[in-house]
Design a protein around this motif. Structure first.
Motif, PDB file in Angstrom:
ATOM      1  N   TYR A 133      10.920   4.207  12.312  1.00 39.50           N
ATOM      2  CA  TYR A 133      11.165   4.812  11.002  1.00 39.50           C
ATOM      3  C   TYR A 133      12.117   6.006  11.052  1.00 39.50           C
ATOM      4  O   TYR A 133      12.292   6.712  10.095  1.00 39.50           O
ATOM      5  CB  TYR A 133       9.820   5.189  10.346  1.00 39.50           C
ATOM      6  CG  TYR A 133       8.952   3.963  10.113  1.00 39.50           C
ATOM      7  CD1 TYR A 133       9.271   3.096   9.059  1.00 39.50           C
ATOM      8  CD2 TYR A 133       7.908   3.631  10.957  1.00 39.50           C
ATOM      9  CE1 TYR A 133       8.521   1.945   8.848  1.00 39.50           C
ATOM     10  CE2 TYR A 133       7.154   2.496  10.752  1.00 39.50           C
ATOM     11  CZ  TYR A 133       7.464   1.642   9.702  1.00 39.50           C
ATOM     12  OH  TYR A 133       6.747   0.498   9.492  1.00 39.50           O
ATOM     13  N   ILE A 170      -1.108  -3.893   7.202  1.00 38.02           N
ATOM     14  CA  ILE A 170      -1.006  -3.260   5.881  1.00 38.02           C
ATOM     15  C   ILE A 170      -0.396  -4.234   4.880  1.00 38.02           C
ATOM     16  O   ILE A 170      -0.842  -4.327   3.726  1.00 38.02           O
ATOM     17  CB  ILE A 170      -0.201  -1.948   6.010  1.00 38.02           C
ATOM     18  CG1 ILE A 170      -1.115  -0.876   6.635  1.00 38.02           C
ATOM     19  CG2 ILE A 170       0.366  -1.512   4.668  1.00 38.02           C
ATOM     20  CD1 ILE A 170      -0.402   0.381   7.064  1.00 38.02           C
ATOM     21  N   ARG A 209      -7.711   0.168  12.672  1.00 39.53           N
ATOM     22  CA  ARG A 209      -7.368   1.368  11.907  1.00 39.53           C
ATOM     23  C   ARG A 209      -7.180   1.056  10.427  1.00 39.53           C
ATOM     24  O   ARG A 209      -7.536   1.860   9.565  1.00 39.53           O
ATOM     25  CB  ARG A 209      -6.062   1.975  12.431  1.00 39.53           C
ATOM     26  CG  ARG A 209      -6.145   2.484  13.827  1.00 39.53           C
ATOM     27  CD  ARG A 209      -4.782   2.695  14.456  1.00 39.53           C
ATOM     28  NE  ARG A 209      -4.012   3.733  13.772  1.00 39.53           N
ATOM     29  CZ  ARG A 209      -2.924   4.291  14.301  1.00 39.53           C
ATOM     30  NH1 ARG A 209      -2.496   3.942  15.511  1.00 39.53           N
ATOM     31  NH2 ARG A 209      -2.261   5.214  13.629  1.00 39.53           N
ATOM     32  N   GLN A 210      -6.563  -0.075  10.157  1.00 42.92           N
ATOM     33  CA  GLN A 210      -6.307  -0.431   8.751  1.00 42.92           C
ATOM     34  C   GLN A 210      -7.540  -1.081   8.106  1.00 42.92           C
ATOM     35  O   GLN A 210      -7.919  -0.728   6.997  1.00 42.92           O
ATOM     36  CB  GLN A 210      -5.101  -1.370   8.658  1.00 42.92           C
ATOM     37  CG  GLN A 210      -3.875  -0.902   9.444  1.00 42.92           C
ATOM     38  CD  GLN A 210      -3.464   0.541   9.167  1.00 42.92           C
ATOM     39  OE1 GLN A 210      -3.631   1.051   8.043  1.00 42.92           O
ATOM     40  NE2 GLN A 210      -2.971   1.233  10.200  1.00 42.92           N
ATOM     41  N   LEU A 221       0.855  -1.191   0.000  1.00 40.78           N
ATOM     42  CA  LEU A 221       0.000   0.000   0.000  1.00 40.78           C
ATOM     43  C   LEU A 221       0.898   1.251   0.000  1.00 40.78           C
ATOM     44  O   LEU A 221       1.773   1.366  -0.851  1.00 40.78           O
ATOM     45  CB  LEU A 221      -0.982  -0.030   1.188  1.00 40.78           C
ATOM     46  CG  LEU A 221      -1.895  -1.279   1.260  1.00 40.78           C
ATOM     47  CD1 LEU A 221      -2.797  -1.260   2.484  1.00 40.78           C
ATOM     48  CD2 LEU A 221      -2.744  -1.406  -0.009  1.00 40.78           C
ATOM     49  N   ASP A 222       0.677   2.165   0.928  1.00 39.66           N
ATOM     50  CA  ASP A 222       1.467   3.395   0.940  1.00 39.66           C
ATOM     51  C   ASP A 222       2.822   3.216   1.623  1.00 39.66           C
ATOM     52  O   ASP A 222       3.597   4.141   1.725  1.00 39.66           O
ATOM     53  CB  ASP A 222       0.653   4.495   1.646  1.00 39.66           C
ATOM     54  CG  ASP A 222       1.314   5.860   1.560  1.00 39.66           C
ATOM     55  OD1 ASP A 222       1.448   6.355   0.428  1.00 39.66           O
ATOM     56  OD2 ASP A 222       1.710   6.401   2.615  1.00 39.66           O
ATOM     57  N   TRP A 223       3.091   2.015   2.103  1.00 43.22           N
ATOM     58  CA  TRP A 223       4.264   1.799   2.938  1.00 43.22           C
ATOM     59  C   TRP A 223       5.296   0.926   2.232  1.00 43.22           C
ATOM     60  O   TRP A 223       5.036   0.358   1.178  1.00 43.22           O
ATOM     61  CB  TRP A 223       3.860   1.115   4.260  1.00 43.22           C
ATOM     62  CG  TRP A 223       2.883   1.889   5.084  1.00 43.22           C
ATOM     63  CD1 TRP A 223       1.640   2.299   4.706  1.00 43.22           C
ATOM     64  CD2 TRP A 223       3.067   2.372   6.418  1.00 43.22           C
ATOM     65  NE1 TRP A 223       1.030   3.003   5.706  1.00 43.22           N
ATOM     66  CE2 TRP A 223       1.881   3.064   6.794  1.00 43.22           C
ATOM     67  CE3 TRP A 223       4.109   2.302   7.356  1.00 43.22           C
ATOM     68  CZ2 TRP A 223       1.725   3.660   8.041  1.00 43.22           C
ATOM     69  CZ3 TRP A 223       3.939   2.878   8.605  1.00 43.22           C
ATOM     70  CH2 TRP A 223       2.762   3.563   8.937  1.00 43.22           C
ATOM     71  N   SER A 256     -10.029   1.524   7.368  1.00 42.13           N
ATOM     72  CA  SER A 256      -9.689   2.693   6.551  1.00 42.13           C
ATOM     73  C   SER A 256     -10.762   2.817   5.473  1.00 42.13           C
ATOM     74  O   SER A 256     -11.408   1.833   5.113  1.00 42.13           O
ATOM     75  CB  SER A 256      -8.291   2.537   5.952  1.00 42.13           C
ATOM     76  OG  SER A 256      -8.216   1.346   5.190  1.00 42.13           O
ATOM     77  N   PRO A 257     -10.992   4.033   4.978  1.00 43.32           N
ATOM     78  CA  PRO A 257     -12.192   4.233   4.142  1.00 43.32           C
ATOM     79  C   PRO A 257     -12.209   3.410   2.865  1.00 43.32           C
ATOM     80  O   PRO A 257     -13.281   3.063   2.376  1.00 43.32           O
ATOM     81  CB  PRO A 257     -12.158   5.740   3.853  1.00 43.32           C
ATOM     82  CG  PRO A 257     -10.763   6.184   4.131  1.00 43.32           C
ATOM     83  CD  PRO A 257     -10.237   5.282   5.190  1.00 43.32           C
ATOM     84  N   GLY A 258     -11.066   3.061   2.343  1.00 42.64           N
ATOM     85  CA  GLY A 258     -11.059   2.249   1.126  1.00 42.64           C
ATOM     86  C   GLY A 258     -11.532   0.837   1.382  1.00 42.64           C
ATOM     87  O   GLY A 258     -12.187   0.228   0.539  1.00 42.64           O
ATOM     88  N   PHE A 259     -11.205   0.276   2.549  1.00 42.18           N
ATOM     89  CA  PHE A 259     -11.656  -1.076   2.882  1.00 42.18           C
ATOM     90  C   PHE A 259     -13.002  -1.025   3.602  1.00 42.18           C
ATOM     91  O   PHE A 259     -13.942  -1.692   3.218  1.00 42.18           O
ATOM     92  CB  PHE A 259     -10.600  -1.795   3.742  1.00 42.18           C
ATOM     93  CG  PHE A 259      -9.305  -2.052   3.031  1.00 42.18           C
ATOM     94  CD1 PHE A 259      -9.267  -2.858   1.907  1.00 42.18           C
ATOM     95  CD2 PHE A 259      -8.125  -1.462   3.466  1.00 42.18           C
ATOM     96  CE1 PHE A 259      -8.071  -3.100   1.233  1.00 42.18           C
ATOM     97  CE2 PHE A 259      -6.926  -1.694   2.806  1.00 42.18           C
ATOM     98  CZ  PHE A 259      -6.899  -2.512   1.692  1.00 42.18           C
TER      99      PHE A 259
END
Lengths: 427, 427, 427
Positions: free
Chosen positions: B125, B224, B292-293, B55-57, B296-299
């Motif tokens: 990170y 994620i 949280r994952q 994903l974004d990571w 998330s709005p996409g899922f």
């Protein structure tokens, strides 16, 4: 509680006339009952033959009874159908025998908690015979031989029900249903029959908006039979009310339709909330009276049920204590009043369309508005006109207007009539 | 609170086995943890290479650590990784140096309000090194030179997670997720791991309706990674539960999914409300654990989170006081019981269709109804049948029936089974 | 209550300047009022000829008045328009006559309950003449002949209203409306005019998102005239507020739009609920000020009304006691503050779309997240970012985020700005 009016007394007299008859889901007791009701309002009586398929059910054999008793060894009738129609188990098959008490006992039904009362029992769909009696009576019966006799017939015949129609301005219908299958029980449901009868007479005094159809039919199988035979008419039924337990001393109880927000539900809630009466509003349950059938998921009609104390919630329920003394003229008159008020609202709960929806129309030049402005007091009638204009968007009816404005429904309806007369709204 | 059962004691023993390991979001501590869990339930372990886009990571470098300490001038280890995995900042880069206390101080993390506790800190990170220690320890350290050593490696490797699947009758899935990235912290989340493990074993005893997928993965990046690698499977996930903080003495807390009215939300509310347990139902927030994952709005999956005392709401949270003594067999057994009850409801929450929706079907001739009418008591089982029939219109499931009728779900499910057996409803 | 600021004092001075003028729904009093307001903010003044059809109404003749009095036999003016513009019935037709008190009496309006106060009365649409006076004055008038004079003209002319526009970034508009037709009444509505004027000045300090249109027009007929002449513009009006009774000592009252859930309703509820102010939120009614027109069913705009004590709910309403002493600088400043706060929320209440909706985007590598994890305290700003990301699904705006998260709107808006700057969301 409404004062004792002539109507209350008349309804109570009707209950007393009907009380001695031995009704069941079929048979001559129902016919005799409808004969008497037919003296008050014209009835169309239907006879449906045994064996007719009605939805998932079959019309049963017709049951009639002439005599039933238990006599002791000396020939004295210790339990006698002639004294009360409750003494015999409903749909009892015939029996004529002599047997010891011990053998008889499984066929005897009593109420140990109310030893002086006779219970009401039936066995419609299982072939059985039996007697209902007071525990006190049973306790006084010595061991020994008893003669038992049920002089009944269970044979092919008919199921009987009746309709009475008050024609309205439109063919859309309101159904009012009451069950006529209970023997000598006053509140359940002779009071309901009496209120329905007088409600029909009241509605007929001026042509109502809706067509009102009154159904006098045995519980469950009667409603199912009517529904099976009126599949096309069902679409015309927009609202309905099942009447039962209409005369006991308890407060009024409206049980909502399965939908919960049907128009009849909203009307009854409104009328009861605005009246001074203590009352209860309850949720739908799939038990009770014939709302069970009207609100089955395939029909899902907007049919609620009005009672005073609900089904099975008073000790006298289904016992000999539910007699004409248990129901009062005042209570029946009060139930009738609420029905009339509710149908008066229902009948006028139209949706109108504001023909000048952009800004307010100028009421003053149409004579609808106090021309002298600036006064801090505003008149209720003018507020009602503004509310009707504001909410007449095709989505709100007059009951919506009354509820949202807090104004009496009558005031709102009068405002709508004035605006309609002025050509500002259309139905 | 459930009594101490064998299962509670077994789960606590598992917590104690896992406690000493130094877990992080990657590395051998996670692998060792999964090895132990794998002794209880078969696991499929996945290794995802450093640098993989998820994903974004991006999957980070793998971190492993062998030793870490601060030694005083005399060579005494005043802070020692061997004593507790919490002592080293998670993902600490290697360091080997001698420096005065003042220079060391910015790398030291303490909890002044709880001077005897060691905090848990990470720097996944941002390249950083550091130690966590008790404020008391720090206060006792005189000025002077200290030897600091972090013998860690941060290098390309893998992210490790595992799945366990309990096959169901259908391929639609329920996901149960718990994080495995925290070092020596018992409630957060060894208790969650233990409850998930025993829940999987319990579900496998008979084939459940849904397929249950258990995910043991590092928090955030693990969920994620799984979501990135299972894009097509996501559509099969109908419900889910994130398990954490499953063993502390507090009452149960169910945090609803982002949807708020997902079926898992309704089931958990129902089960907790009907149980005797004190509990809390909270709204979704986009913080906490891996909901949280999943939310998330996409899922926007129907995934809630079950904890006892929630995230960060107890003083021991993310400190050395969250140790095996903080979690109890009783609490874990209680959490497990609620999960089992909830999934037992979820698994049977079918929608049926009444095949005789017009009027009531005649239950009596099918042996489903007491044939002797007129009794004022009604049996719960019969009421449940009437409710199932009435609401089986394709829009209501058995949980709706239980909630609307007030009947226990088990009674409703049994009624549905009887009606299904009689051919009156279909799934 | 806000402290007395310079703005409060300035607004009160404007009220005092406007107070003596005799305003009505047409005429030079309105023009003089707009001239003064025009010294503060540029106005575009519109003159609409008598007889113009406006929706269901017709622009009436223009009314102007020079003098009016009742003089006793000795020639003493016992009632004199020069002392207060309230003394003459609004839209009084001219009269010049001598008559006994008994004949005069039907033309005299008093407030018996407040014998020292002069009422405000009008007769716009019925030709009438009359005087308003204190009951005390009337009581002191002996029988006898009186000279009555209303030196007015009622003739074809114009209806006058004005607009002021604060251009925004988009052409979508917010309308702020206040009525300018009341003569010497301070709270109703000179305080509303003053607050609107200073609100316009405040909004112009930086280009707002919406275009704000201020309407200064006579009540009812003015709003109707504007709506009739701006049929195409109405589609651009997304939100609106009618300002009146903006300076009395009572608490703020927001009357919701007819929709009840319009964005302005939600914004006002939010701002008032979050502020420390006691306040009232009331339902829409089709009475009051020009929300009646904006919320007529054909337009049904999202226009609410902000007052302090509402319409007709204070004894001084529509009497000479509604004078500049009745309104305070503090109250007007407080009303202005709430308007500014509300429009600041409204202006920023955008919907964004999360461009990384699957899982959370990695905020840390974008510098948006505290890189040192594991701390039990979470920062409000980070929570706001997570909330904005989670709810930016195209269906929720920032006000939704603020309400659901419980975070201050400003924090949420700042988070959205940061995320927008990082390219993670788009408007």
């Amino acid at each position: 509680m409404a004062p004792v009016t002539g109507l209350g007394a008349e309804m109570h007299a009707l209950v007393e006339r009907l009380y001695p008859l031995c009704r069941s889901i079929t048979g001559d007791g129902v016919r005799a009952t409808l004969d008497i009701v037919g003296e008050y309002i014209p009835l169309r009586v239907h006879e449906v033959p045994t064996g007719t398929q009605v939805l998932d059910w079959t019309v049963p054999q017709e049951w009639n009874i002439r005599d039933a008793y238990i006599a002791d060894a000396a020939g004295n009738r210790v339990v006698d159908f002639a004294a009360s129609s409750l003494h015999v188990l409903g749909y009892s098959v015939p029996v004529s025998a002599t047997m010891p008490l011990d053998e008889l006992r499984p066929h005897l039904h009593t109420l140990p908690d109310h030893p002086g009362w006779v219970p009401y029992r039936t066995s419609y769909y299982r072939r059985e015979w039996g007697f209902c009696l007071a525990q006190e009576t049973l306790d006084a019966m010595p061991d020994g031989e008893y003669e038992v006799c049920v002089d009944s017939t269970l044979a092919d015949g008919h199921l009987t029900y009746a309709e009475h129609v008050v024609p309205g301005q439109v063919t859309d219908e309101v159904i009012v249903s009451c069950h006529v299958c209970h023997p000598s029980l006053a509140n359940d449901n002779l009071a309901g029959i009496a209120v329905a009868t007088y409600l029909a007479r009241a509605l007929a005094r001026r042509t109502p908006y809706y067509t009102y159809r009154f159904l006098f039919a045995p519980g469950t199988i009667g409603a199912i039979t009517w529904l099976a035979r009126n599949a096309e008419r069902v679409e015309l039924i927009k609202h309905g009310l099942v009447l039962a337990c209409a005369g006991d001393p308890g407060q009024l109880t409206y049980k909502q339709s399965r939908r919960g927000d049907a128009e009849i539900d909203r009307v009854m809630r409104h009328v009861l909330a605005r009246s001074e009466r203590p009352h209860r509003i309850t949720e739908f349950t799939p038990y009770g009276y014939d709302e069970r059938q009207f609100c089955s998921p395939g029909f899902n009609l907007g049919v609620g049920s009005l009672t005073r104390t609900p089904y099975a919630a008073y000790p006298e329920y289904h016992t000999s204590a539910d007699n004409p003394e248990f129901v009062s003229p005042e209570a029946m008159a009060d139930t009738l009043d609420v029905c009339r008020e509710a149908f008066a609202v229902l009948d006028r709960n139209r949706r109108y369309l504001n023909l000048s929806p952009y800004g307010e129309p100028q009421l003053g030049r149409r004579g609808l508005y106090d021309a002298l402005g600036g006064r801090s007091d505003t008149r209720q009638a003018q507020m009602a006109m503004l509310w009707v204009l504001n909410l007449s968007d095709g989505e709100h009816g007059l009951l919506d207007v009354a509820e949202r404005s807090g104004l009496p429904f009558d005031t709102v309806a009068a405002a709508a009539a004035a605006l309609h007369g002025a050509g500002l709204i259309k139905a």
